[in-house]
Design a protein around this motif. Sequence first.
Motif, PDB file in Angstrom:
ATOM      1  N   ALA A   1      73.907  92.020  71.632  1.00  0.00           N
ATOM      2  CA  ALA A   1      74.311  90.667  71.256  1.00  0.00           C
ATOM      3  C   ALA A   1      73.362  90.051  70.230  1.00  0.00           C
ATOM      4  CB  ALA A   1      74.391  89.778  72.494  1.00  0.00           C
ATOM      5  N   ASP A   2      72.075  90.374  70.323  1.00  0.00           N
ATOM      6  CA  ASP A   2      71.062  89.766  69.462  1.00  0.00           C
ATOM      7  C   ASP A   2      70.019  90.831  69.111  1.00  0.00           C
ATOM      8  OD1 ASP A   2      68.699  88.451  68.549  1.00  0.00           O
ATOM      9  OD2 ASP A   2      69.268  86.620  69.601  1.00  0.00           O
ATOM     10  N   ARG A   3      70.060  91.320  67.882  1.00  0.00           N
ATOM     11  CA  ARG A   3      69.157  92.410  67.490  1.00  0.00           C
ATOM     12  C   ARG A   3      67.694  92.019  67.626  1.00  0.00           C
ATOM     13  NH1 ARG A   3      71.282  94.964  61.877  1.00  0.00           N
ATOM     14  NH2 ARG A   3      69.732  93.483  61.202  1.00  0.00           N
ATOM     15  N   GLU A   4      67.334  90.802  67.253  1.00  0.00           N
ATOM     16  CA  GLU A   4      65.927  90.382  67.327  1.00  0.00           C
ATOM     17  C   GLU A   4      65.458  90.309  68.780  1.00  0.00           C
ATOM     18  OE1 GLU A   4      63.725  90.308  64.894  1.00  0.00           O
ATOM     19  OE2 GLU A   4      65.351  90.967  63.594  1.00  0.00           O
ATOM     20  N   ARG A   5      66.299  89.810  69.669  1.00  0.00           N
ATOM     21  CA  ARG A   5      65.938  89.745  71.089  1.00  0.00           C
ATOM     22  C   ARG A   5      65.719  91.154  71.628  1.00  0.00           C
ATOM     23  NH1 ARG A   5      70.371  87.813  75.370  1.00  0.00           N
ATOM     24  NH2 ARG A   5      71.214  89.794  74.640  1.00  0.00           N
ATOM     25  N   SER A   6      66.615  92.078  71.280  1.00  0.00           N
ATOM     26  CA  SER A   6      66.469  93.461  71.734  1.00  0.00           C
ATOM     27  C   SER A   6      65.254  94.130  71.109  1.00  0.00           C
ATOM     28  CB  SER A   6      67.737  94.260  71.417  1.00  0.00           C
ATOM     29  OG  SER A   6      68.819  93.780  72.189  1.00  0.00           O
ATOM     30  N   ALA A   7      65.004  93.864  69.836  1.00  0.00           N
ATOM     31  CA  ALA A   7      63.831  94.436  69.171  1.00  0.00           C
ATOM     32  C   ALA A   7      62.552  93.962  69.857  1.00  0.00           C
ATOM     33  CB  ALA A   7      63.819  94.056  67.694  1.00  0.00           C
TER      34      ALA A   7
ATOM     35  N   ALA B   1      68.540 102.711  67.540  1.00  0.00           N
ATOM     36  CA  ALA B   1      69.352 102.016  66.552  1.00  0.00           C
ATOM     37  C   ALA B   1      70.098 100.871  67.228  1.00  0.00           C
ATOM     38  CB  ALA B   1      70.334 102.989  65.912  1.00  0.00           C
ATOM     39  N   LEU B   2      69.993  99.681  66.666  1.00  0.00           N
ATOM     40  CA  LEU B   2      70.632  98.496  67.224  1.00  0.00           C
ATOM     41  C   LEU B   2      71.643  97.935  66.241  1.00  0.00           C
ATOM     42  CD1 LEU B   2      67.390  96.715  68.523  1.00  0.00           C
ATOM     43  CD2 LEU B   2      68.971  98.143  69.845  1.00  0.00           C
ATOM     44  N   SER B   3      72.868  97.766  66.704  1.00  0.00           N
ATOM     45  CA  SER B   3      73.925  97.139  65.922  1.00  0.00           C
ATOM     46  C   SER B   3      74.349  95.864  66.629  1.00  0.00           C
ATOM     47  CB  SER B   3      75.146  98.055  65.808  1.00  0.00           C
ATOM     48  OG  SER B   3      74.820  99.239  65.155  1.00  0.00           O
ATOM     49  N   ALA B   4      74.598  94.814  65.871  1.00  0.00           N
ATOM     50  CA  ALA B   4      75.034  93.556  66.473  1.00  0.00           C
ATOM     51  C   ALA B   4      76.519  93.637  66.802  1.00  0.00           C
ATOM     52  CB  ALA B   4      74.766  92.400  65.521  1.00  0.00           C
ATOM     53  N   GLY B   5      76.865  93.109  67.965  1.00  0.00           N
ATOM     54  CA  GLY B   5      78.261  93.092  68.385  1.00  0.00           C
ATOM     55  C   GLY B   5      78.352  92.711  69.847  1.00  0.00           C
TER      56      GLY B   5
ATOM     57  N   LEU C   1      58.516 100.489  70.816  1.00  0.00           N
ATOM     58  CA  LEU C   1      59.350 100.626  69.620  1.00  0.00           C
ATOM     59  C   LEU C   1      59.096  99.427  68.706  1.00  0.00           C
ATOM     60  CD1 LEU C   1      62.457 101.834  71.562  1.00  0.00           C
ATOM     61  CD2 LEU C   1      61.311 103.155  69.782  1.00  0.00           C
ATOM     62  N   THR C   2      57.992  99.498  67.969  1.00  0.00           N
ATOM     63  CA  THR C   2      57.551  98.358  67.172  1.00  0.00           C
ATOM     64  C   THR C   2      57.761  98.533  65.668  1.00  0.00           C
ATOM     65  OG1 THR C   2      55.314  99.254  67.164  1.00  0.00           O
ATOM     66  CG2 THR C   2      55.834  97.641  68.882  1.00  0.00           C
ATOM     67  N   ALA C   3      57.944  99.759  65.208  1.00  0.00           N
ATOM     68  CA  ALA C   3      58.123 100.002  63.767  1.00  0.00           C
ATOM     69  C   ALA C   3      59.579  99.766  63.379  1.00  0.00           C
ATOM     70  CB  ALA C   3      57.722 101.434  63.420  1.00  0.00           C
ATOM     71  N   ARG C   4      59.776  99.038  62.310  1.00  0.00           N
ATOM     72  CA  ARG C   4      61.130  98.849  61.769  1.00  0.00           C
ATOM     73  C   ARG C   4      61.346  99.929  60.722  1.00  0.00           C
ATOM     74  NH1 ARG C   4      63.591  93.403  62.468  1.00  0.00           N
ATOM     75  NH2 ARG C   4      62.464  92.542  64.236  1.00  0.00           N
ATOM     76  N   VAL C   5      62.049 100.965  61.134  1.00  0.00           N
ATOM     77  CA  VAL C   5      62.267 102.138  60.293  1.00  0.00           C
ATOM     78  C   VAL C   5      63.330 101.862  59.230  1.00  0.00           C
ATOM     79  CG1 VAL C   5      63.001 104.562  60.336  1.00  0.00           C
ATOM     80  CG2 VAL C   5      61.568 103.656  62.176  1.00  0.00           C
ATOM     81  N   HIS C   6      64.336 101.099  59.619  1.00  0.00           N
ATOM     82  CA  HIS C   6      65.433 100.742  58.706  1.00  0.00           C
ATOM     83  C   HIS C   6      66.020  99.417  59.172  1.00  0.00           C
ATOM     84  CE1 HIS C   6      69.046 101.153  56.216  1.00  0.00           C
ATOM     85  NE2 HIS C   6      69.700 100.694  57.273  1.00  0.00           N
ATOM     86  N   GLU C   7      66.392  98.596  58.194  1.00  0.00           N
ATOM     87  CA  GLU C   7      67.031  97.336  58.553  1.00  0.00           C
ATOM     88  C   GLU C   7      67.952  96.897  57.431  1.00  0.00           C
ATOM     89  OE1 GLU C   7      65.797  92.955  60.295  1.00  0.00           O
ATOM     90  OE2 GLU C   7      64.230  94.283  59.553  1.00  0.00           O
ATOM     91  N   ASP C   8      69.212  96.653  57.772  1.00  0.00           N
ATOM     92  CA  ASP C   8      70.165  96.046  56.853  1.00  0.00           C
ATOM     93  C   ASP C   8      71.088  95.145  57.668  1.00  0.00           C
ATOM     94  OD1 ASP C   8      72.249  97.647  57.972  1.00  0.00           O
ATOM     95  OD2 ASP C   8      72.010  99.176  56.430  1.00  0.00           O
ATOM     96  N   GLU C   9      72.140  94.641  57.052  1.00  0.00           N
ATOM     97  CA  GLU C   9      73.006  93.702  57.762  1.00  0.00           C
ATOM     98  C   GLU C   9      73.780  94.338  58.914  1.00  0.00           C
ATOM     99  OE1 GLU C   9      75.257  95.298  54.222  1.00  0.00           O
ATOM    100  OE2 GLU C   9      73.263  94.504  54.543  1.00  0.00           O
ATOM    101  N   HIS C  10      73.852  95.656  58.952  1.00  0.00           N
ATOM    102  CA  HIS C  10      74.616  96.354  59.987  1.00  0.00           C
ATOM    103  C   HIS C  10      73.758  97.001  61.068  1.00  0.00           C
ATOM    104  CE1 HIS C  10      78.084  95.836  57.445  1.00  0.00           C
ATOM    105  NE2 HIS C  10      77.435  96.392  56.450  1.00  0.00           N
ATOM    106  N   LEU C  11      72.555  97.392  60.731  1.00  0.00           N
ATOM    107  CA  LEU C  11      71.781  98.251  61.621  1.00  0.00           C
ATOM    108  C   LEU C  11      70.283  97.968  61.526  1.00  0.00           C
ATOM    109  CD1 LEU C  11      72.179 100.805  63.471  1.00  0.00           C
ATOM    110  CD2 LEU C  11      71.740 102.166  61.436  1.00  0.00           C
ATOM    111  N   LEU C  12      69.651  97.961  62.696  1.00  0.00           N
ATOM    112  CA  LEU C  12      68.192  97.887  62.779  1.00  0.00           C
ATOM    113  C   LEU C  12      67.741  99.116  63.550  1.00  0.00           C
ATOM    114  CD1 LEU C  12      65.371  96.595  62.673  1.00  0.00           C
ATOM    115  CD2 LEU C  12      66.034  95.206  64.663  1.00  0.00           C
TER     116      LEU C  12
END
Length: 116
Positions: A11-17, A48-52, A26-37
Amino acid sequence: MRLDHVALTVADRERSAAFYGAHFGLTARVHEDEHLLILGSDAGSLLALSAGVPVAAELPRTNHFGFRVEHGDDVRAARERLRRDGVTETEWQDDGTFVRVQVVDPDGYRVELYAR
């Protein structure tokens, strides 16, 4: 071959991160765009975290993924930190040889930390 990553809809990528960074390294942000963190750890784990709309509530209670640590004392210490932070515990086992704690993340996915 080894499993490289797990992908979750949250539901919330930042909360999950924040949750996976604080409790599972899991502290390194390997990839981040509007679809996937994609988060990474020093141990090589990737998440891999996707919002939805999360589907955790629809999954059987046996569905989970786990992180292995070297010693049972590491699991016991992590359990205390998780409890102190108010994370919901769903299972606990400590028979002296196999130690594991299973918790739910902010979206209800079951995550296990274990040592054998």
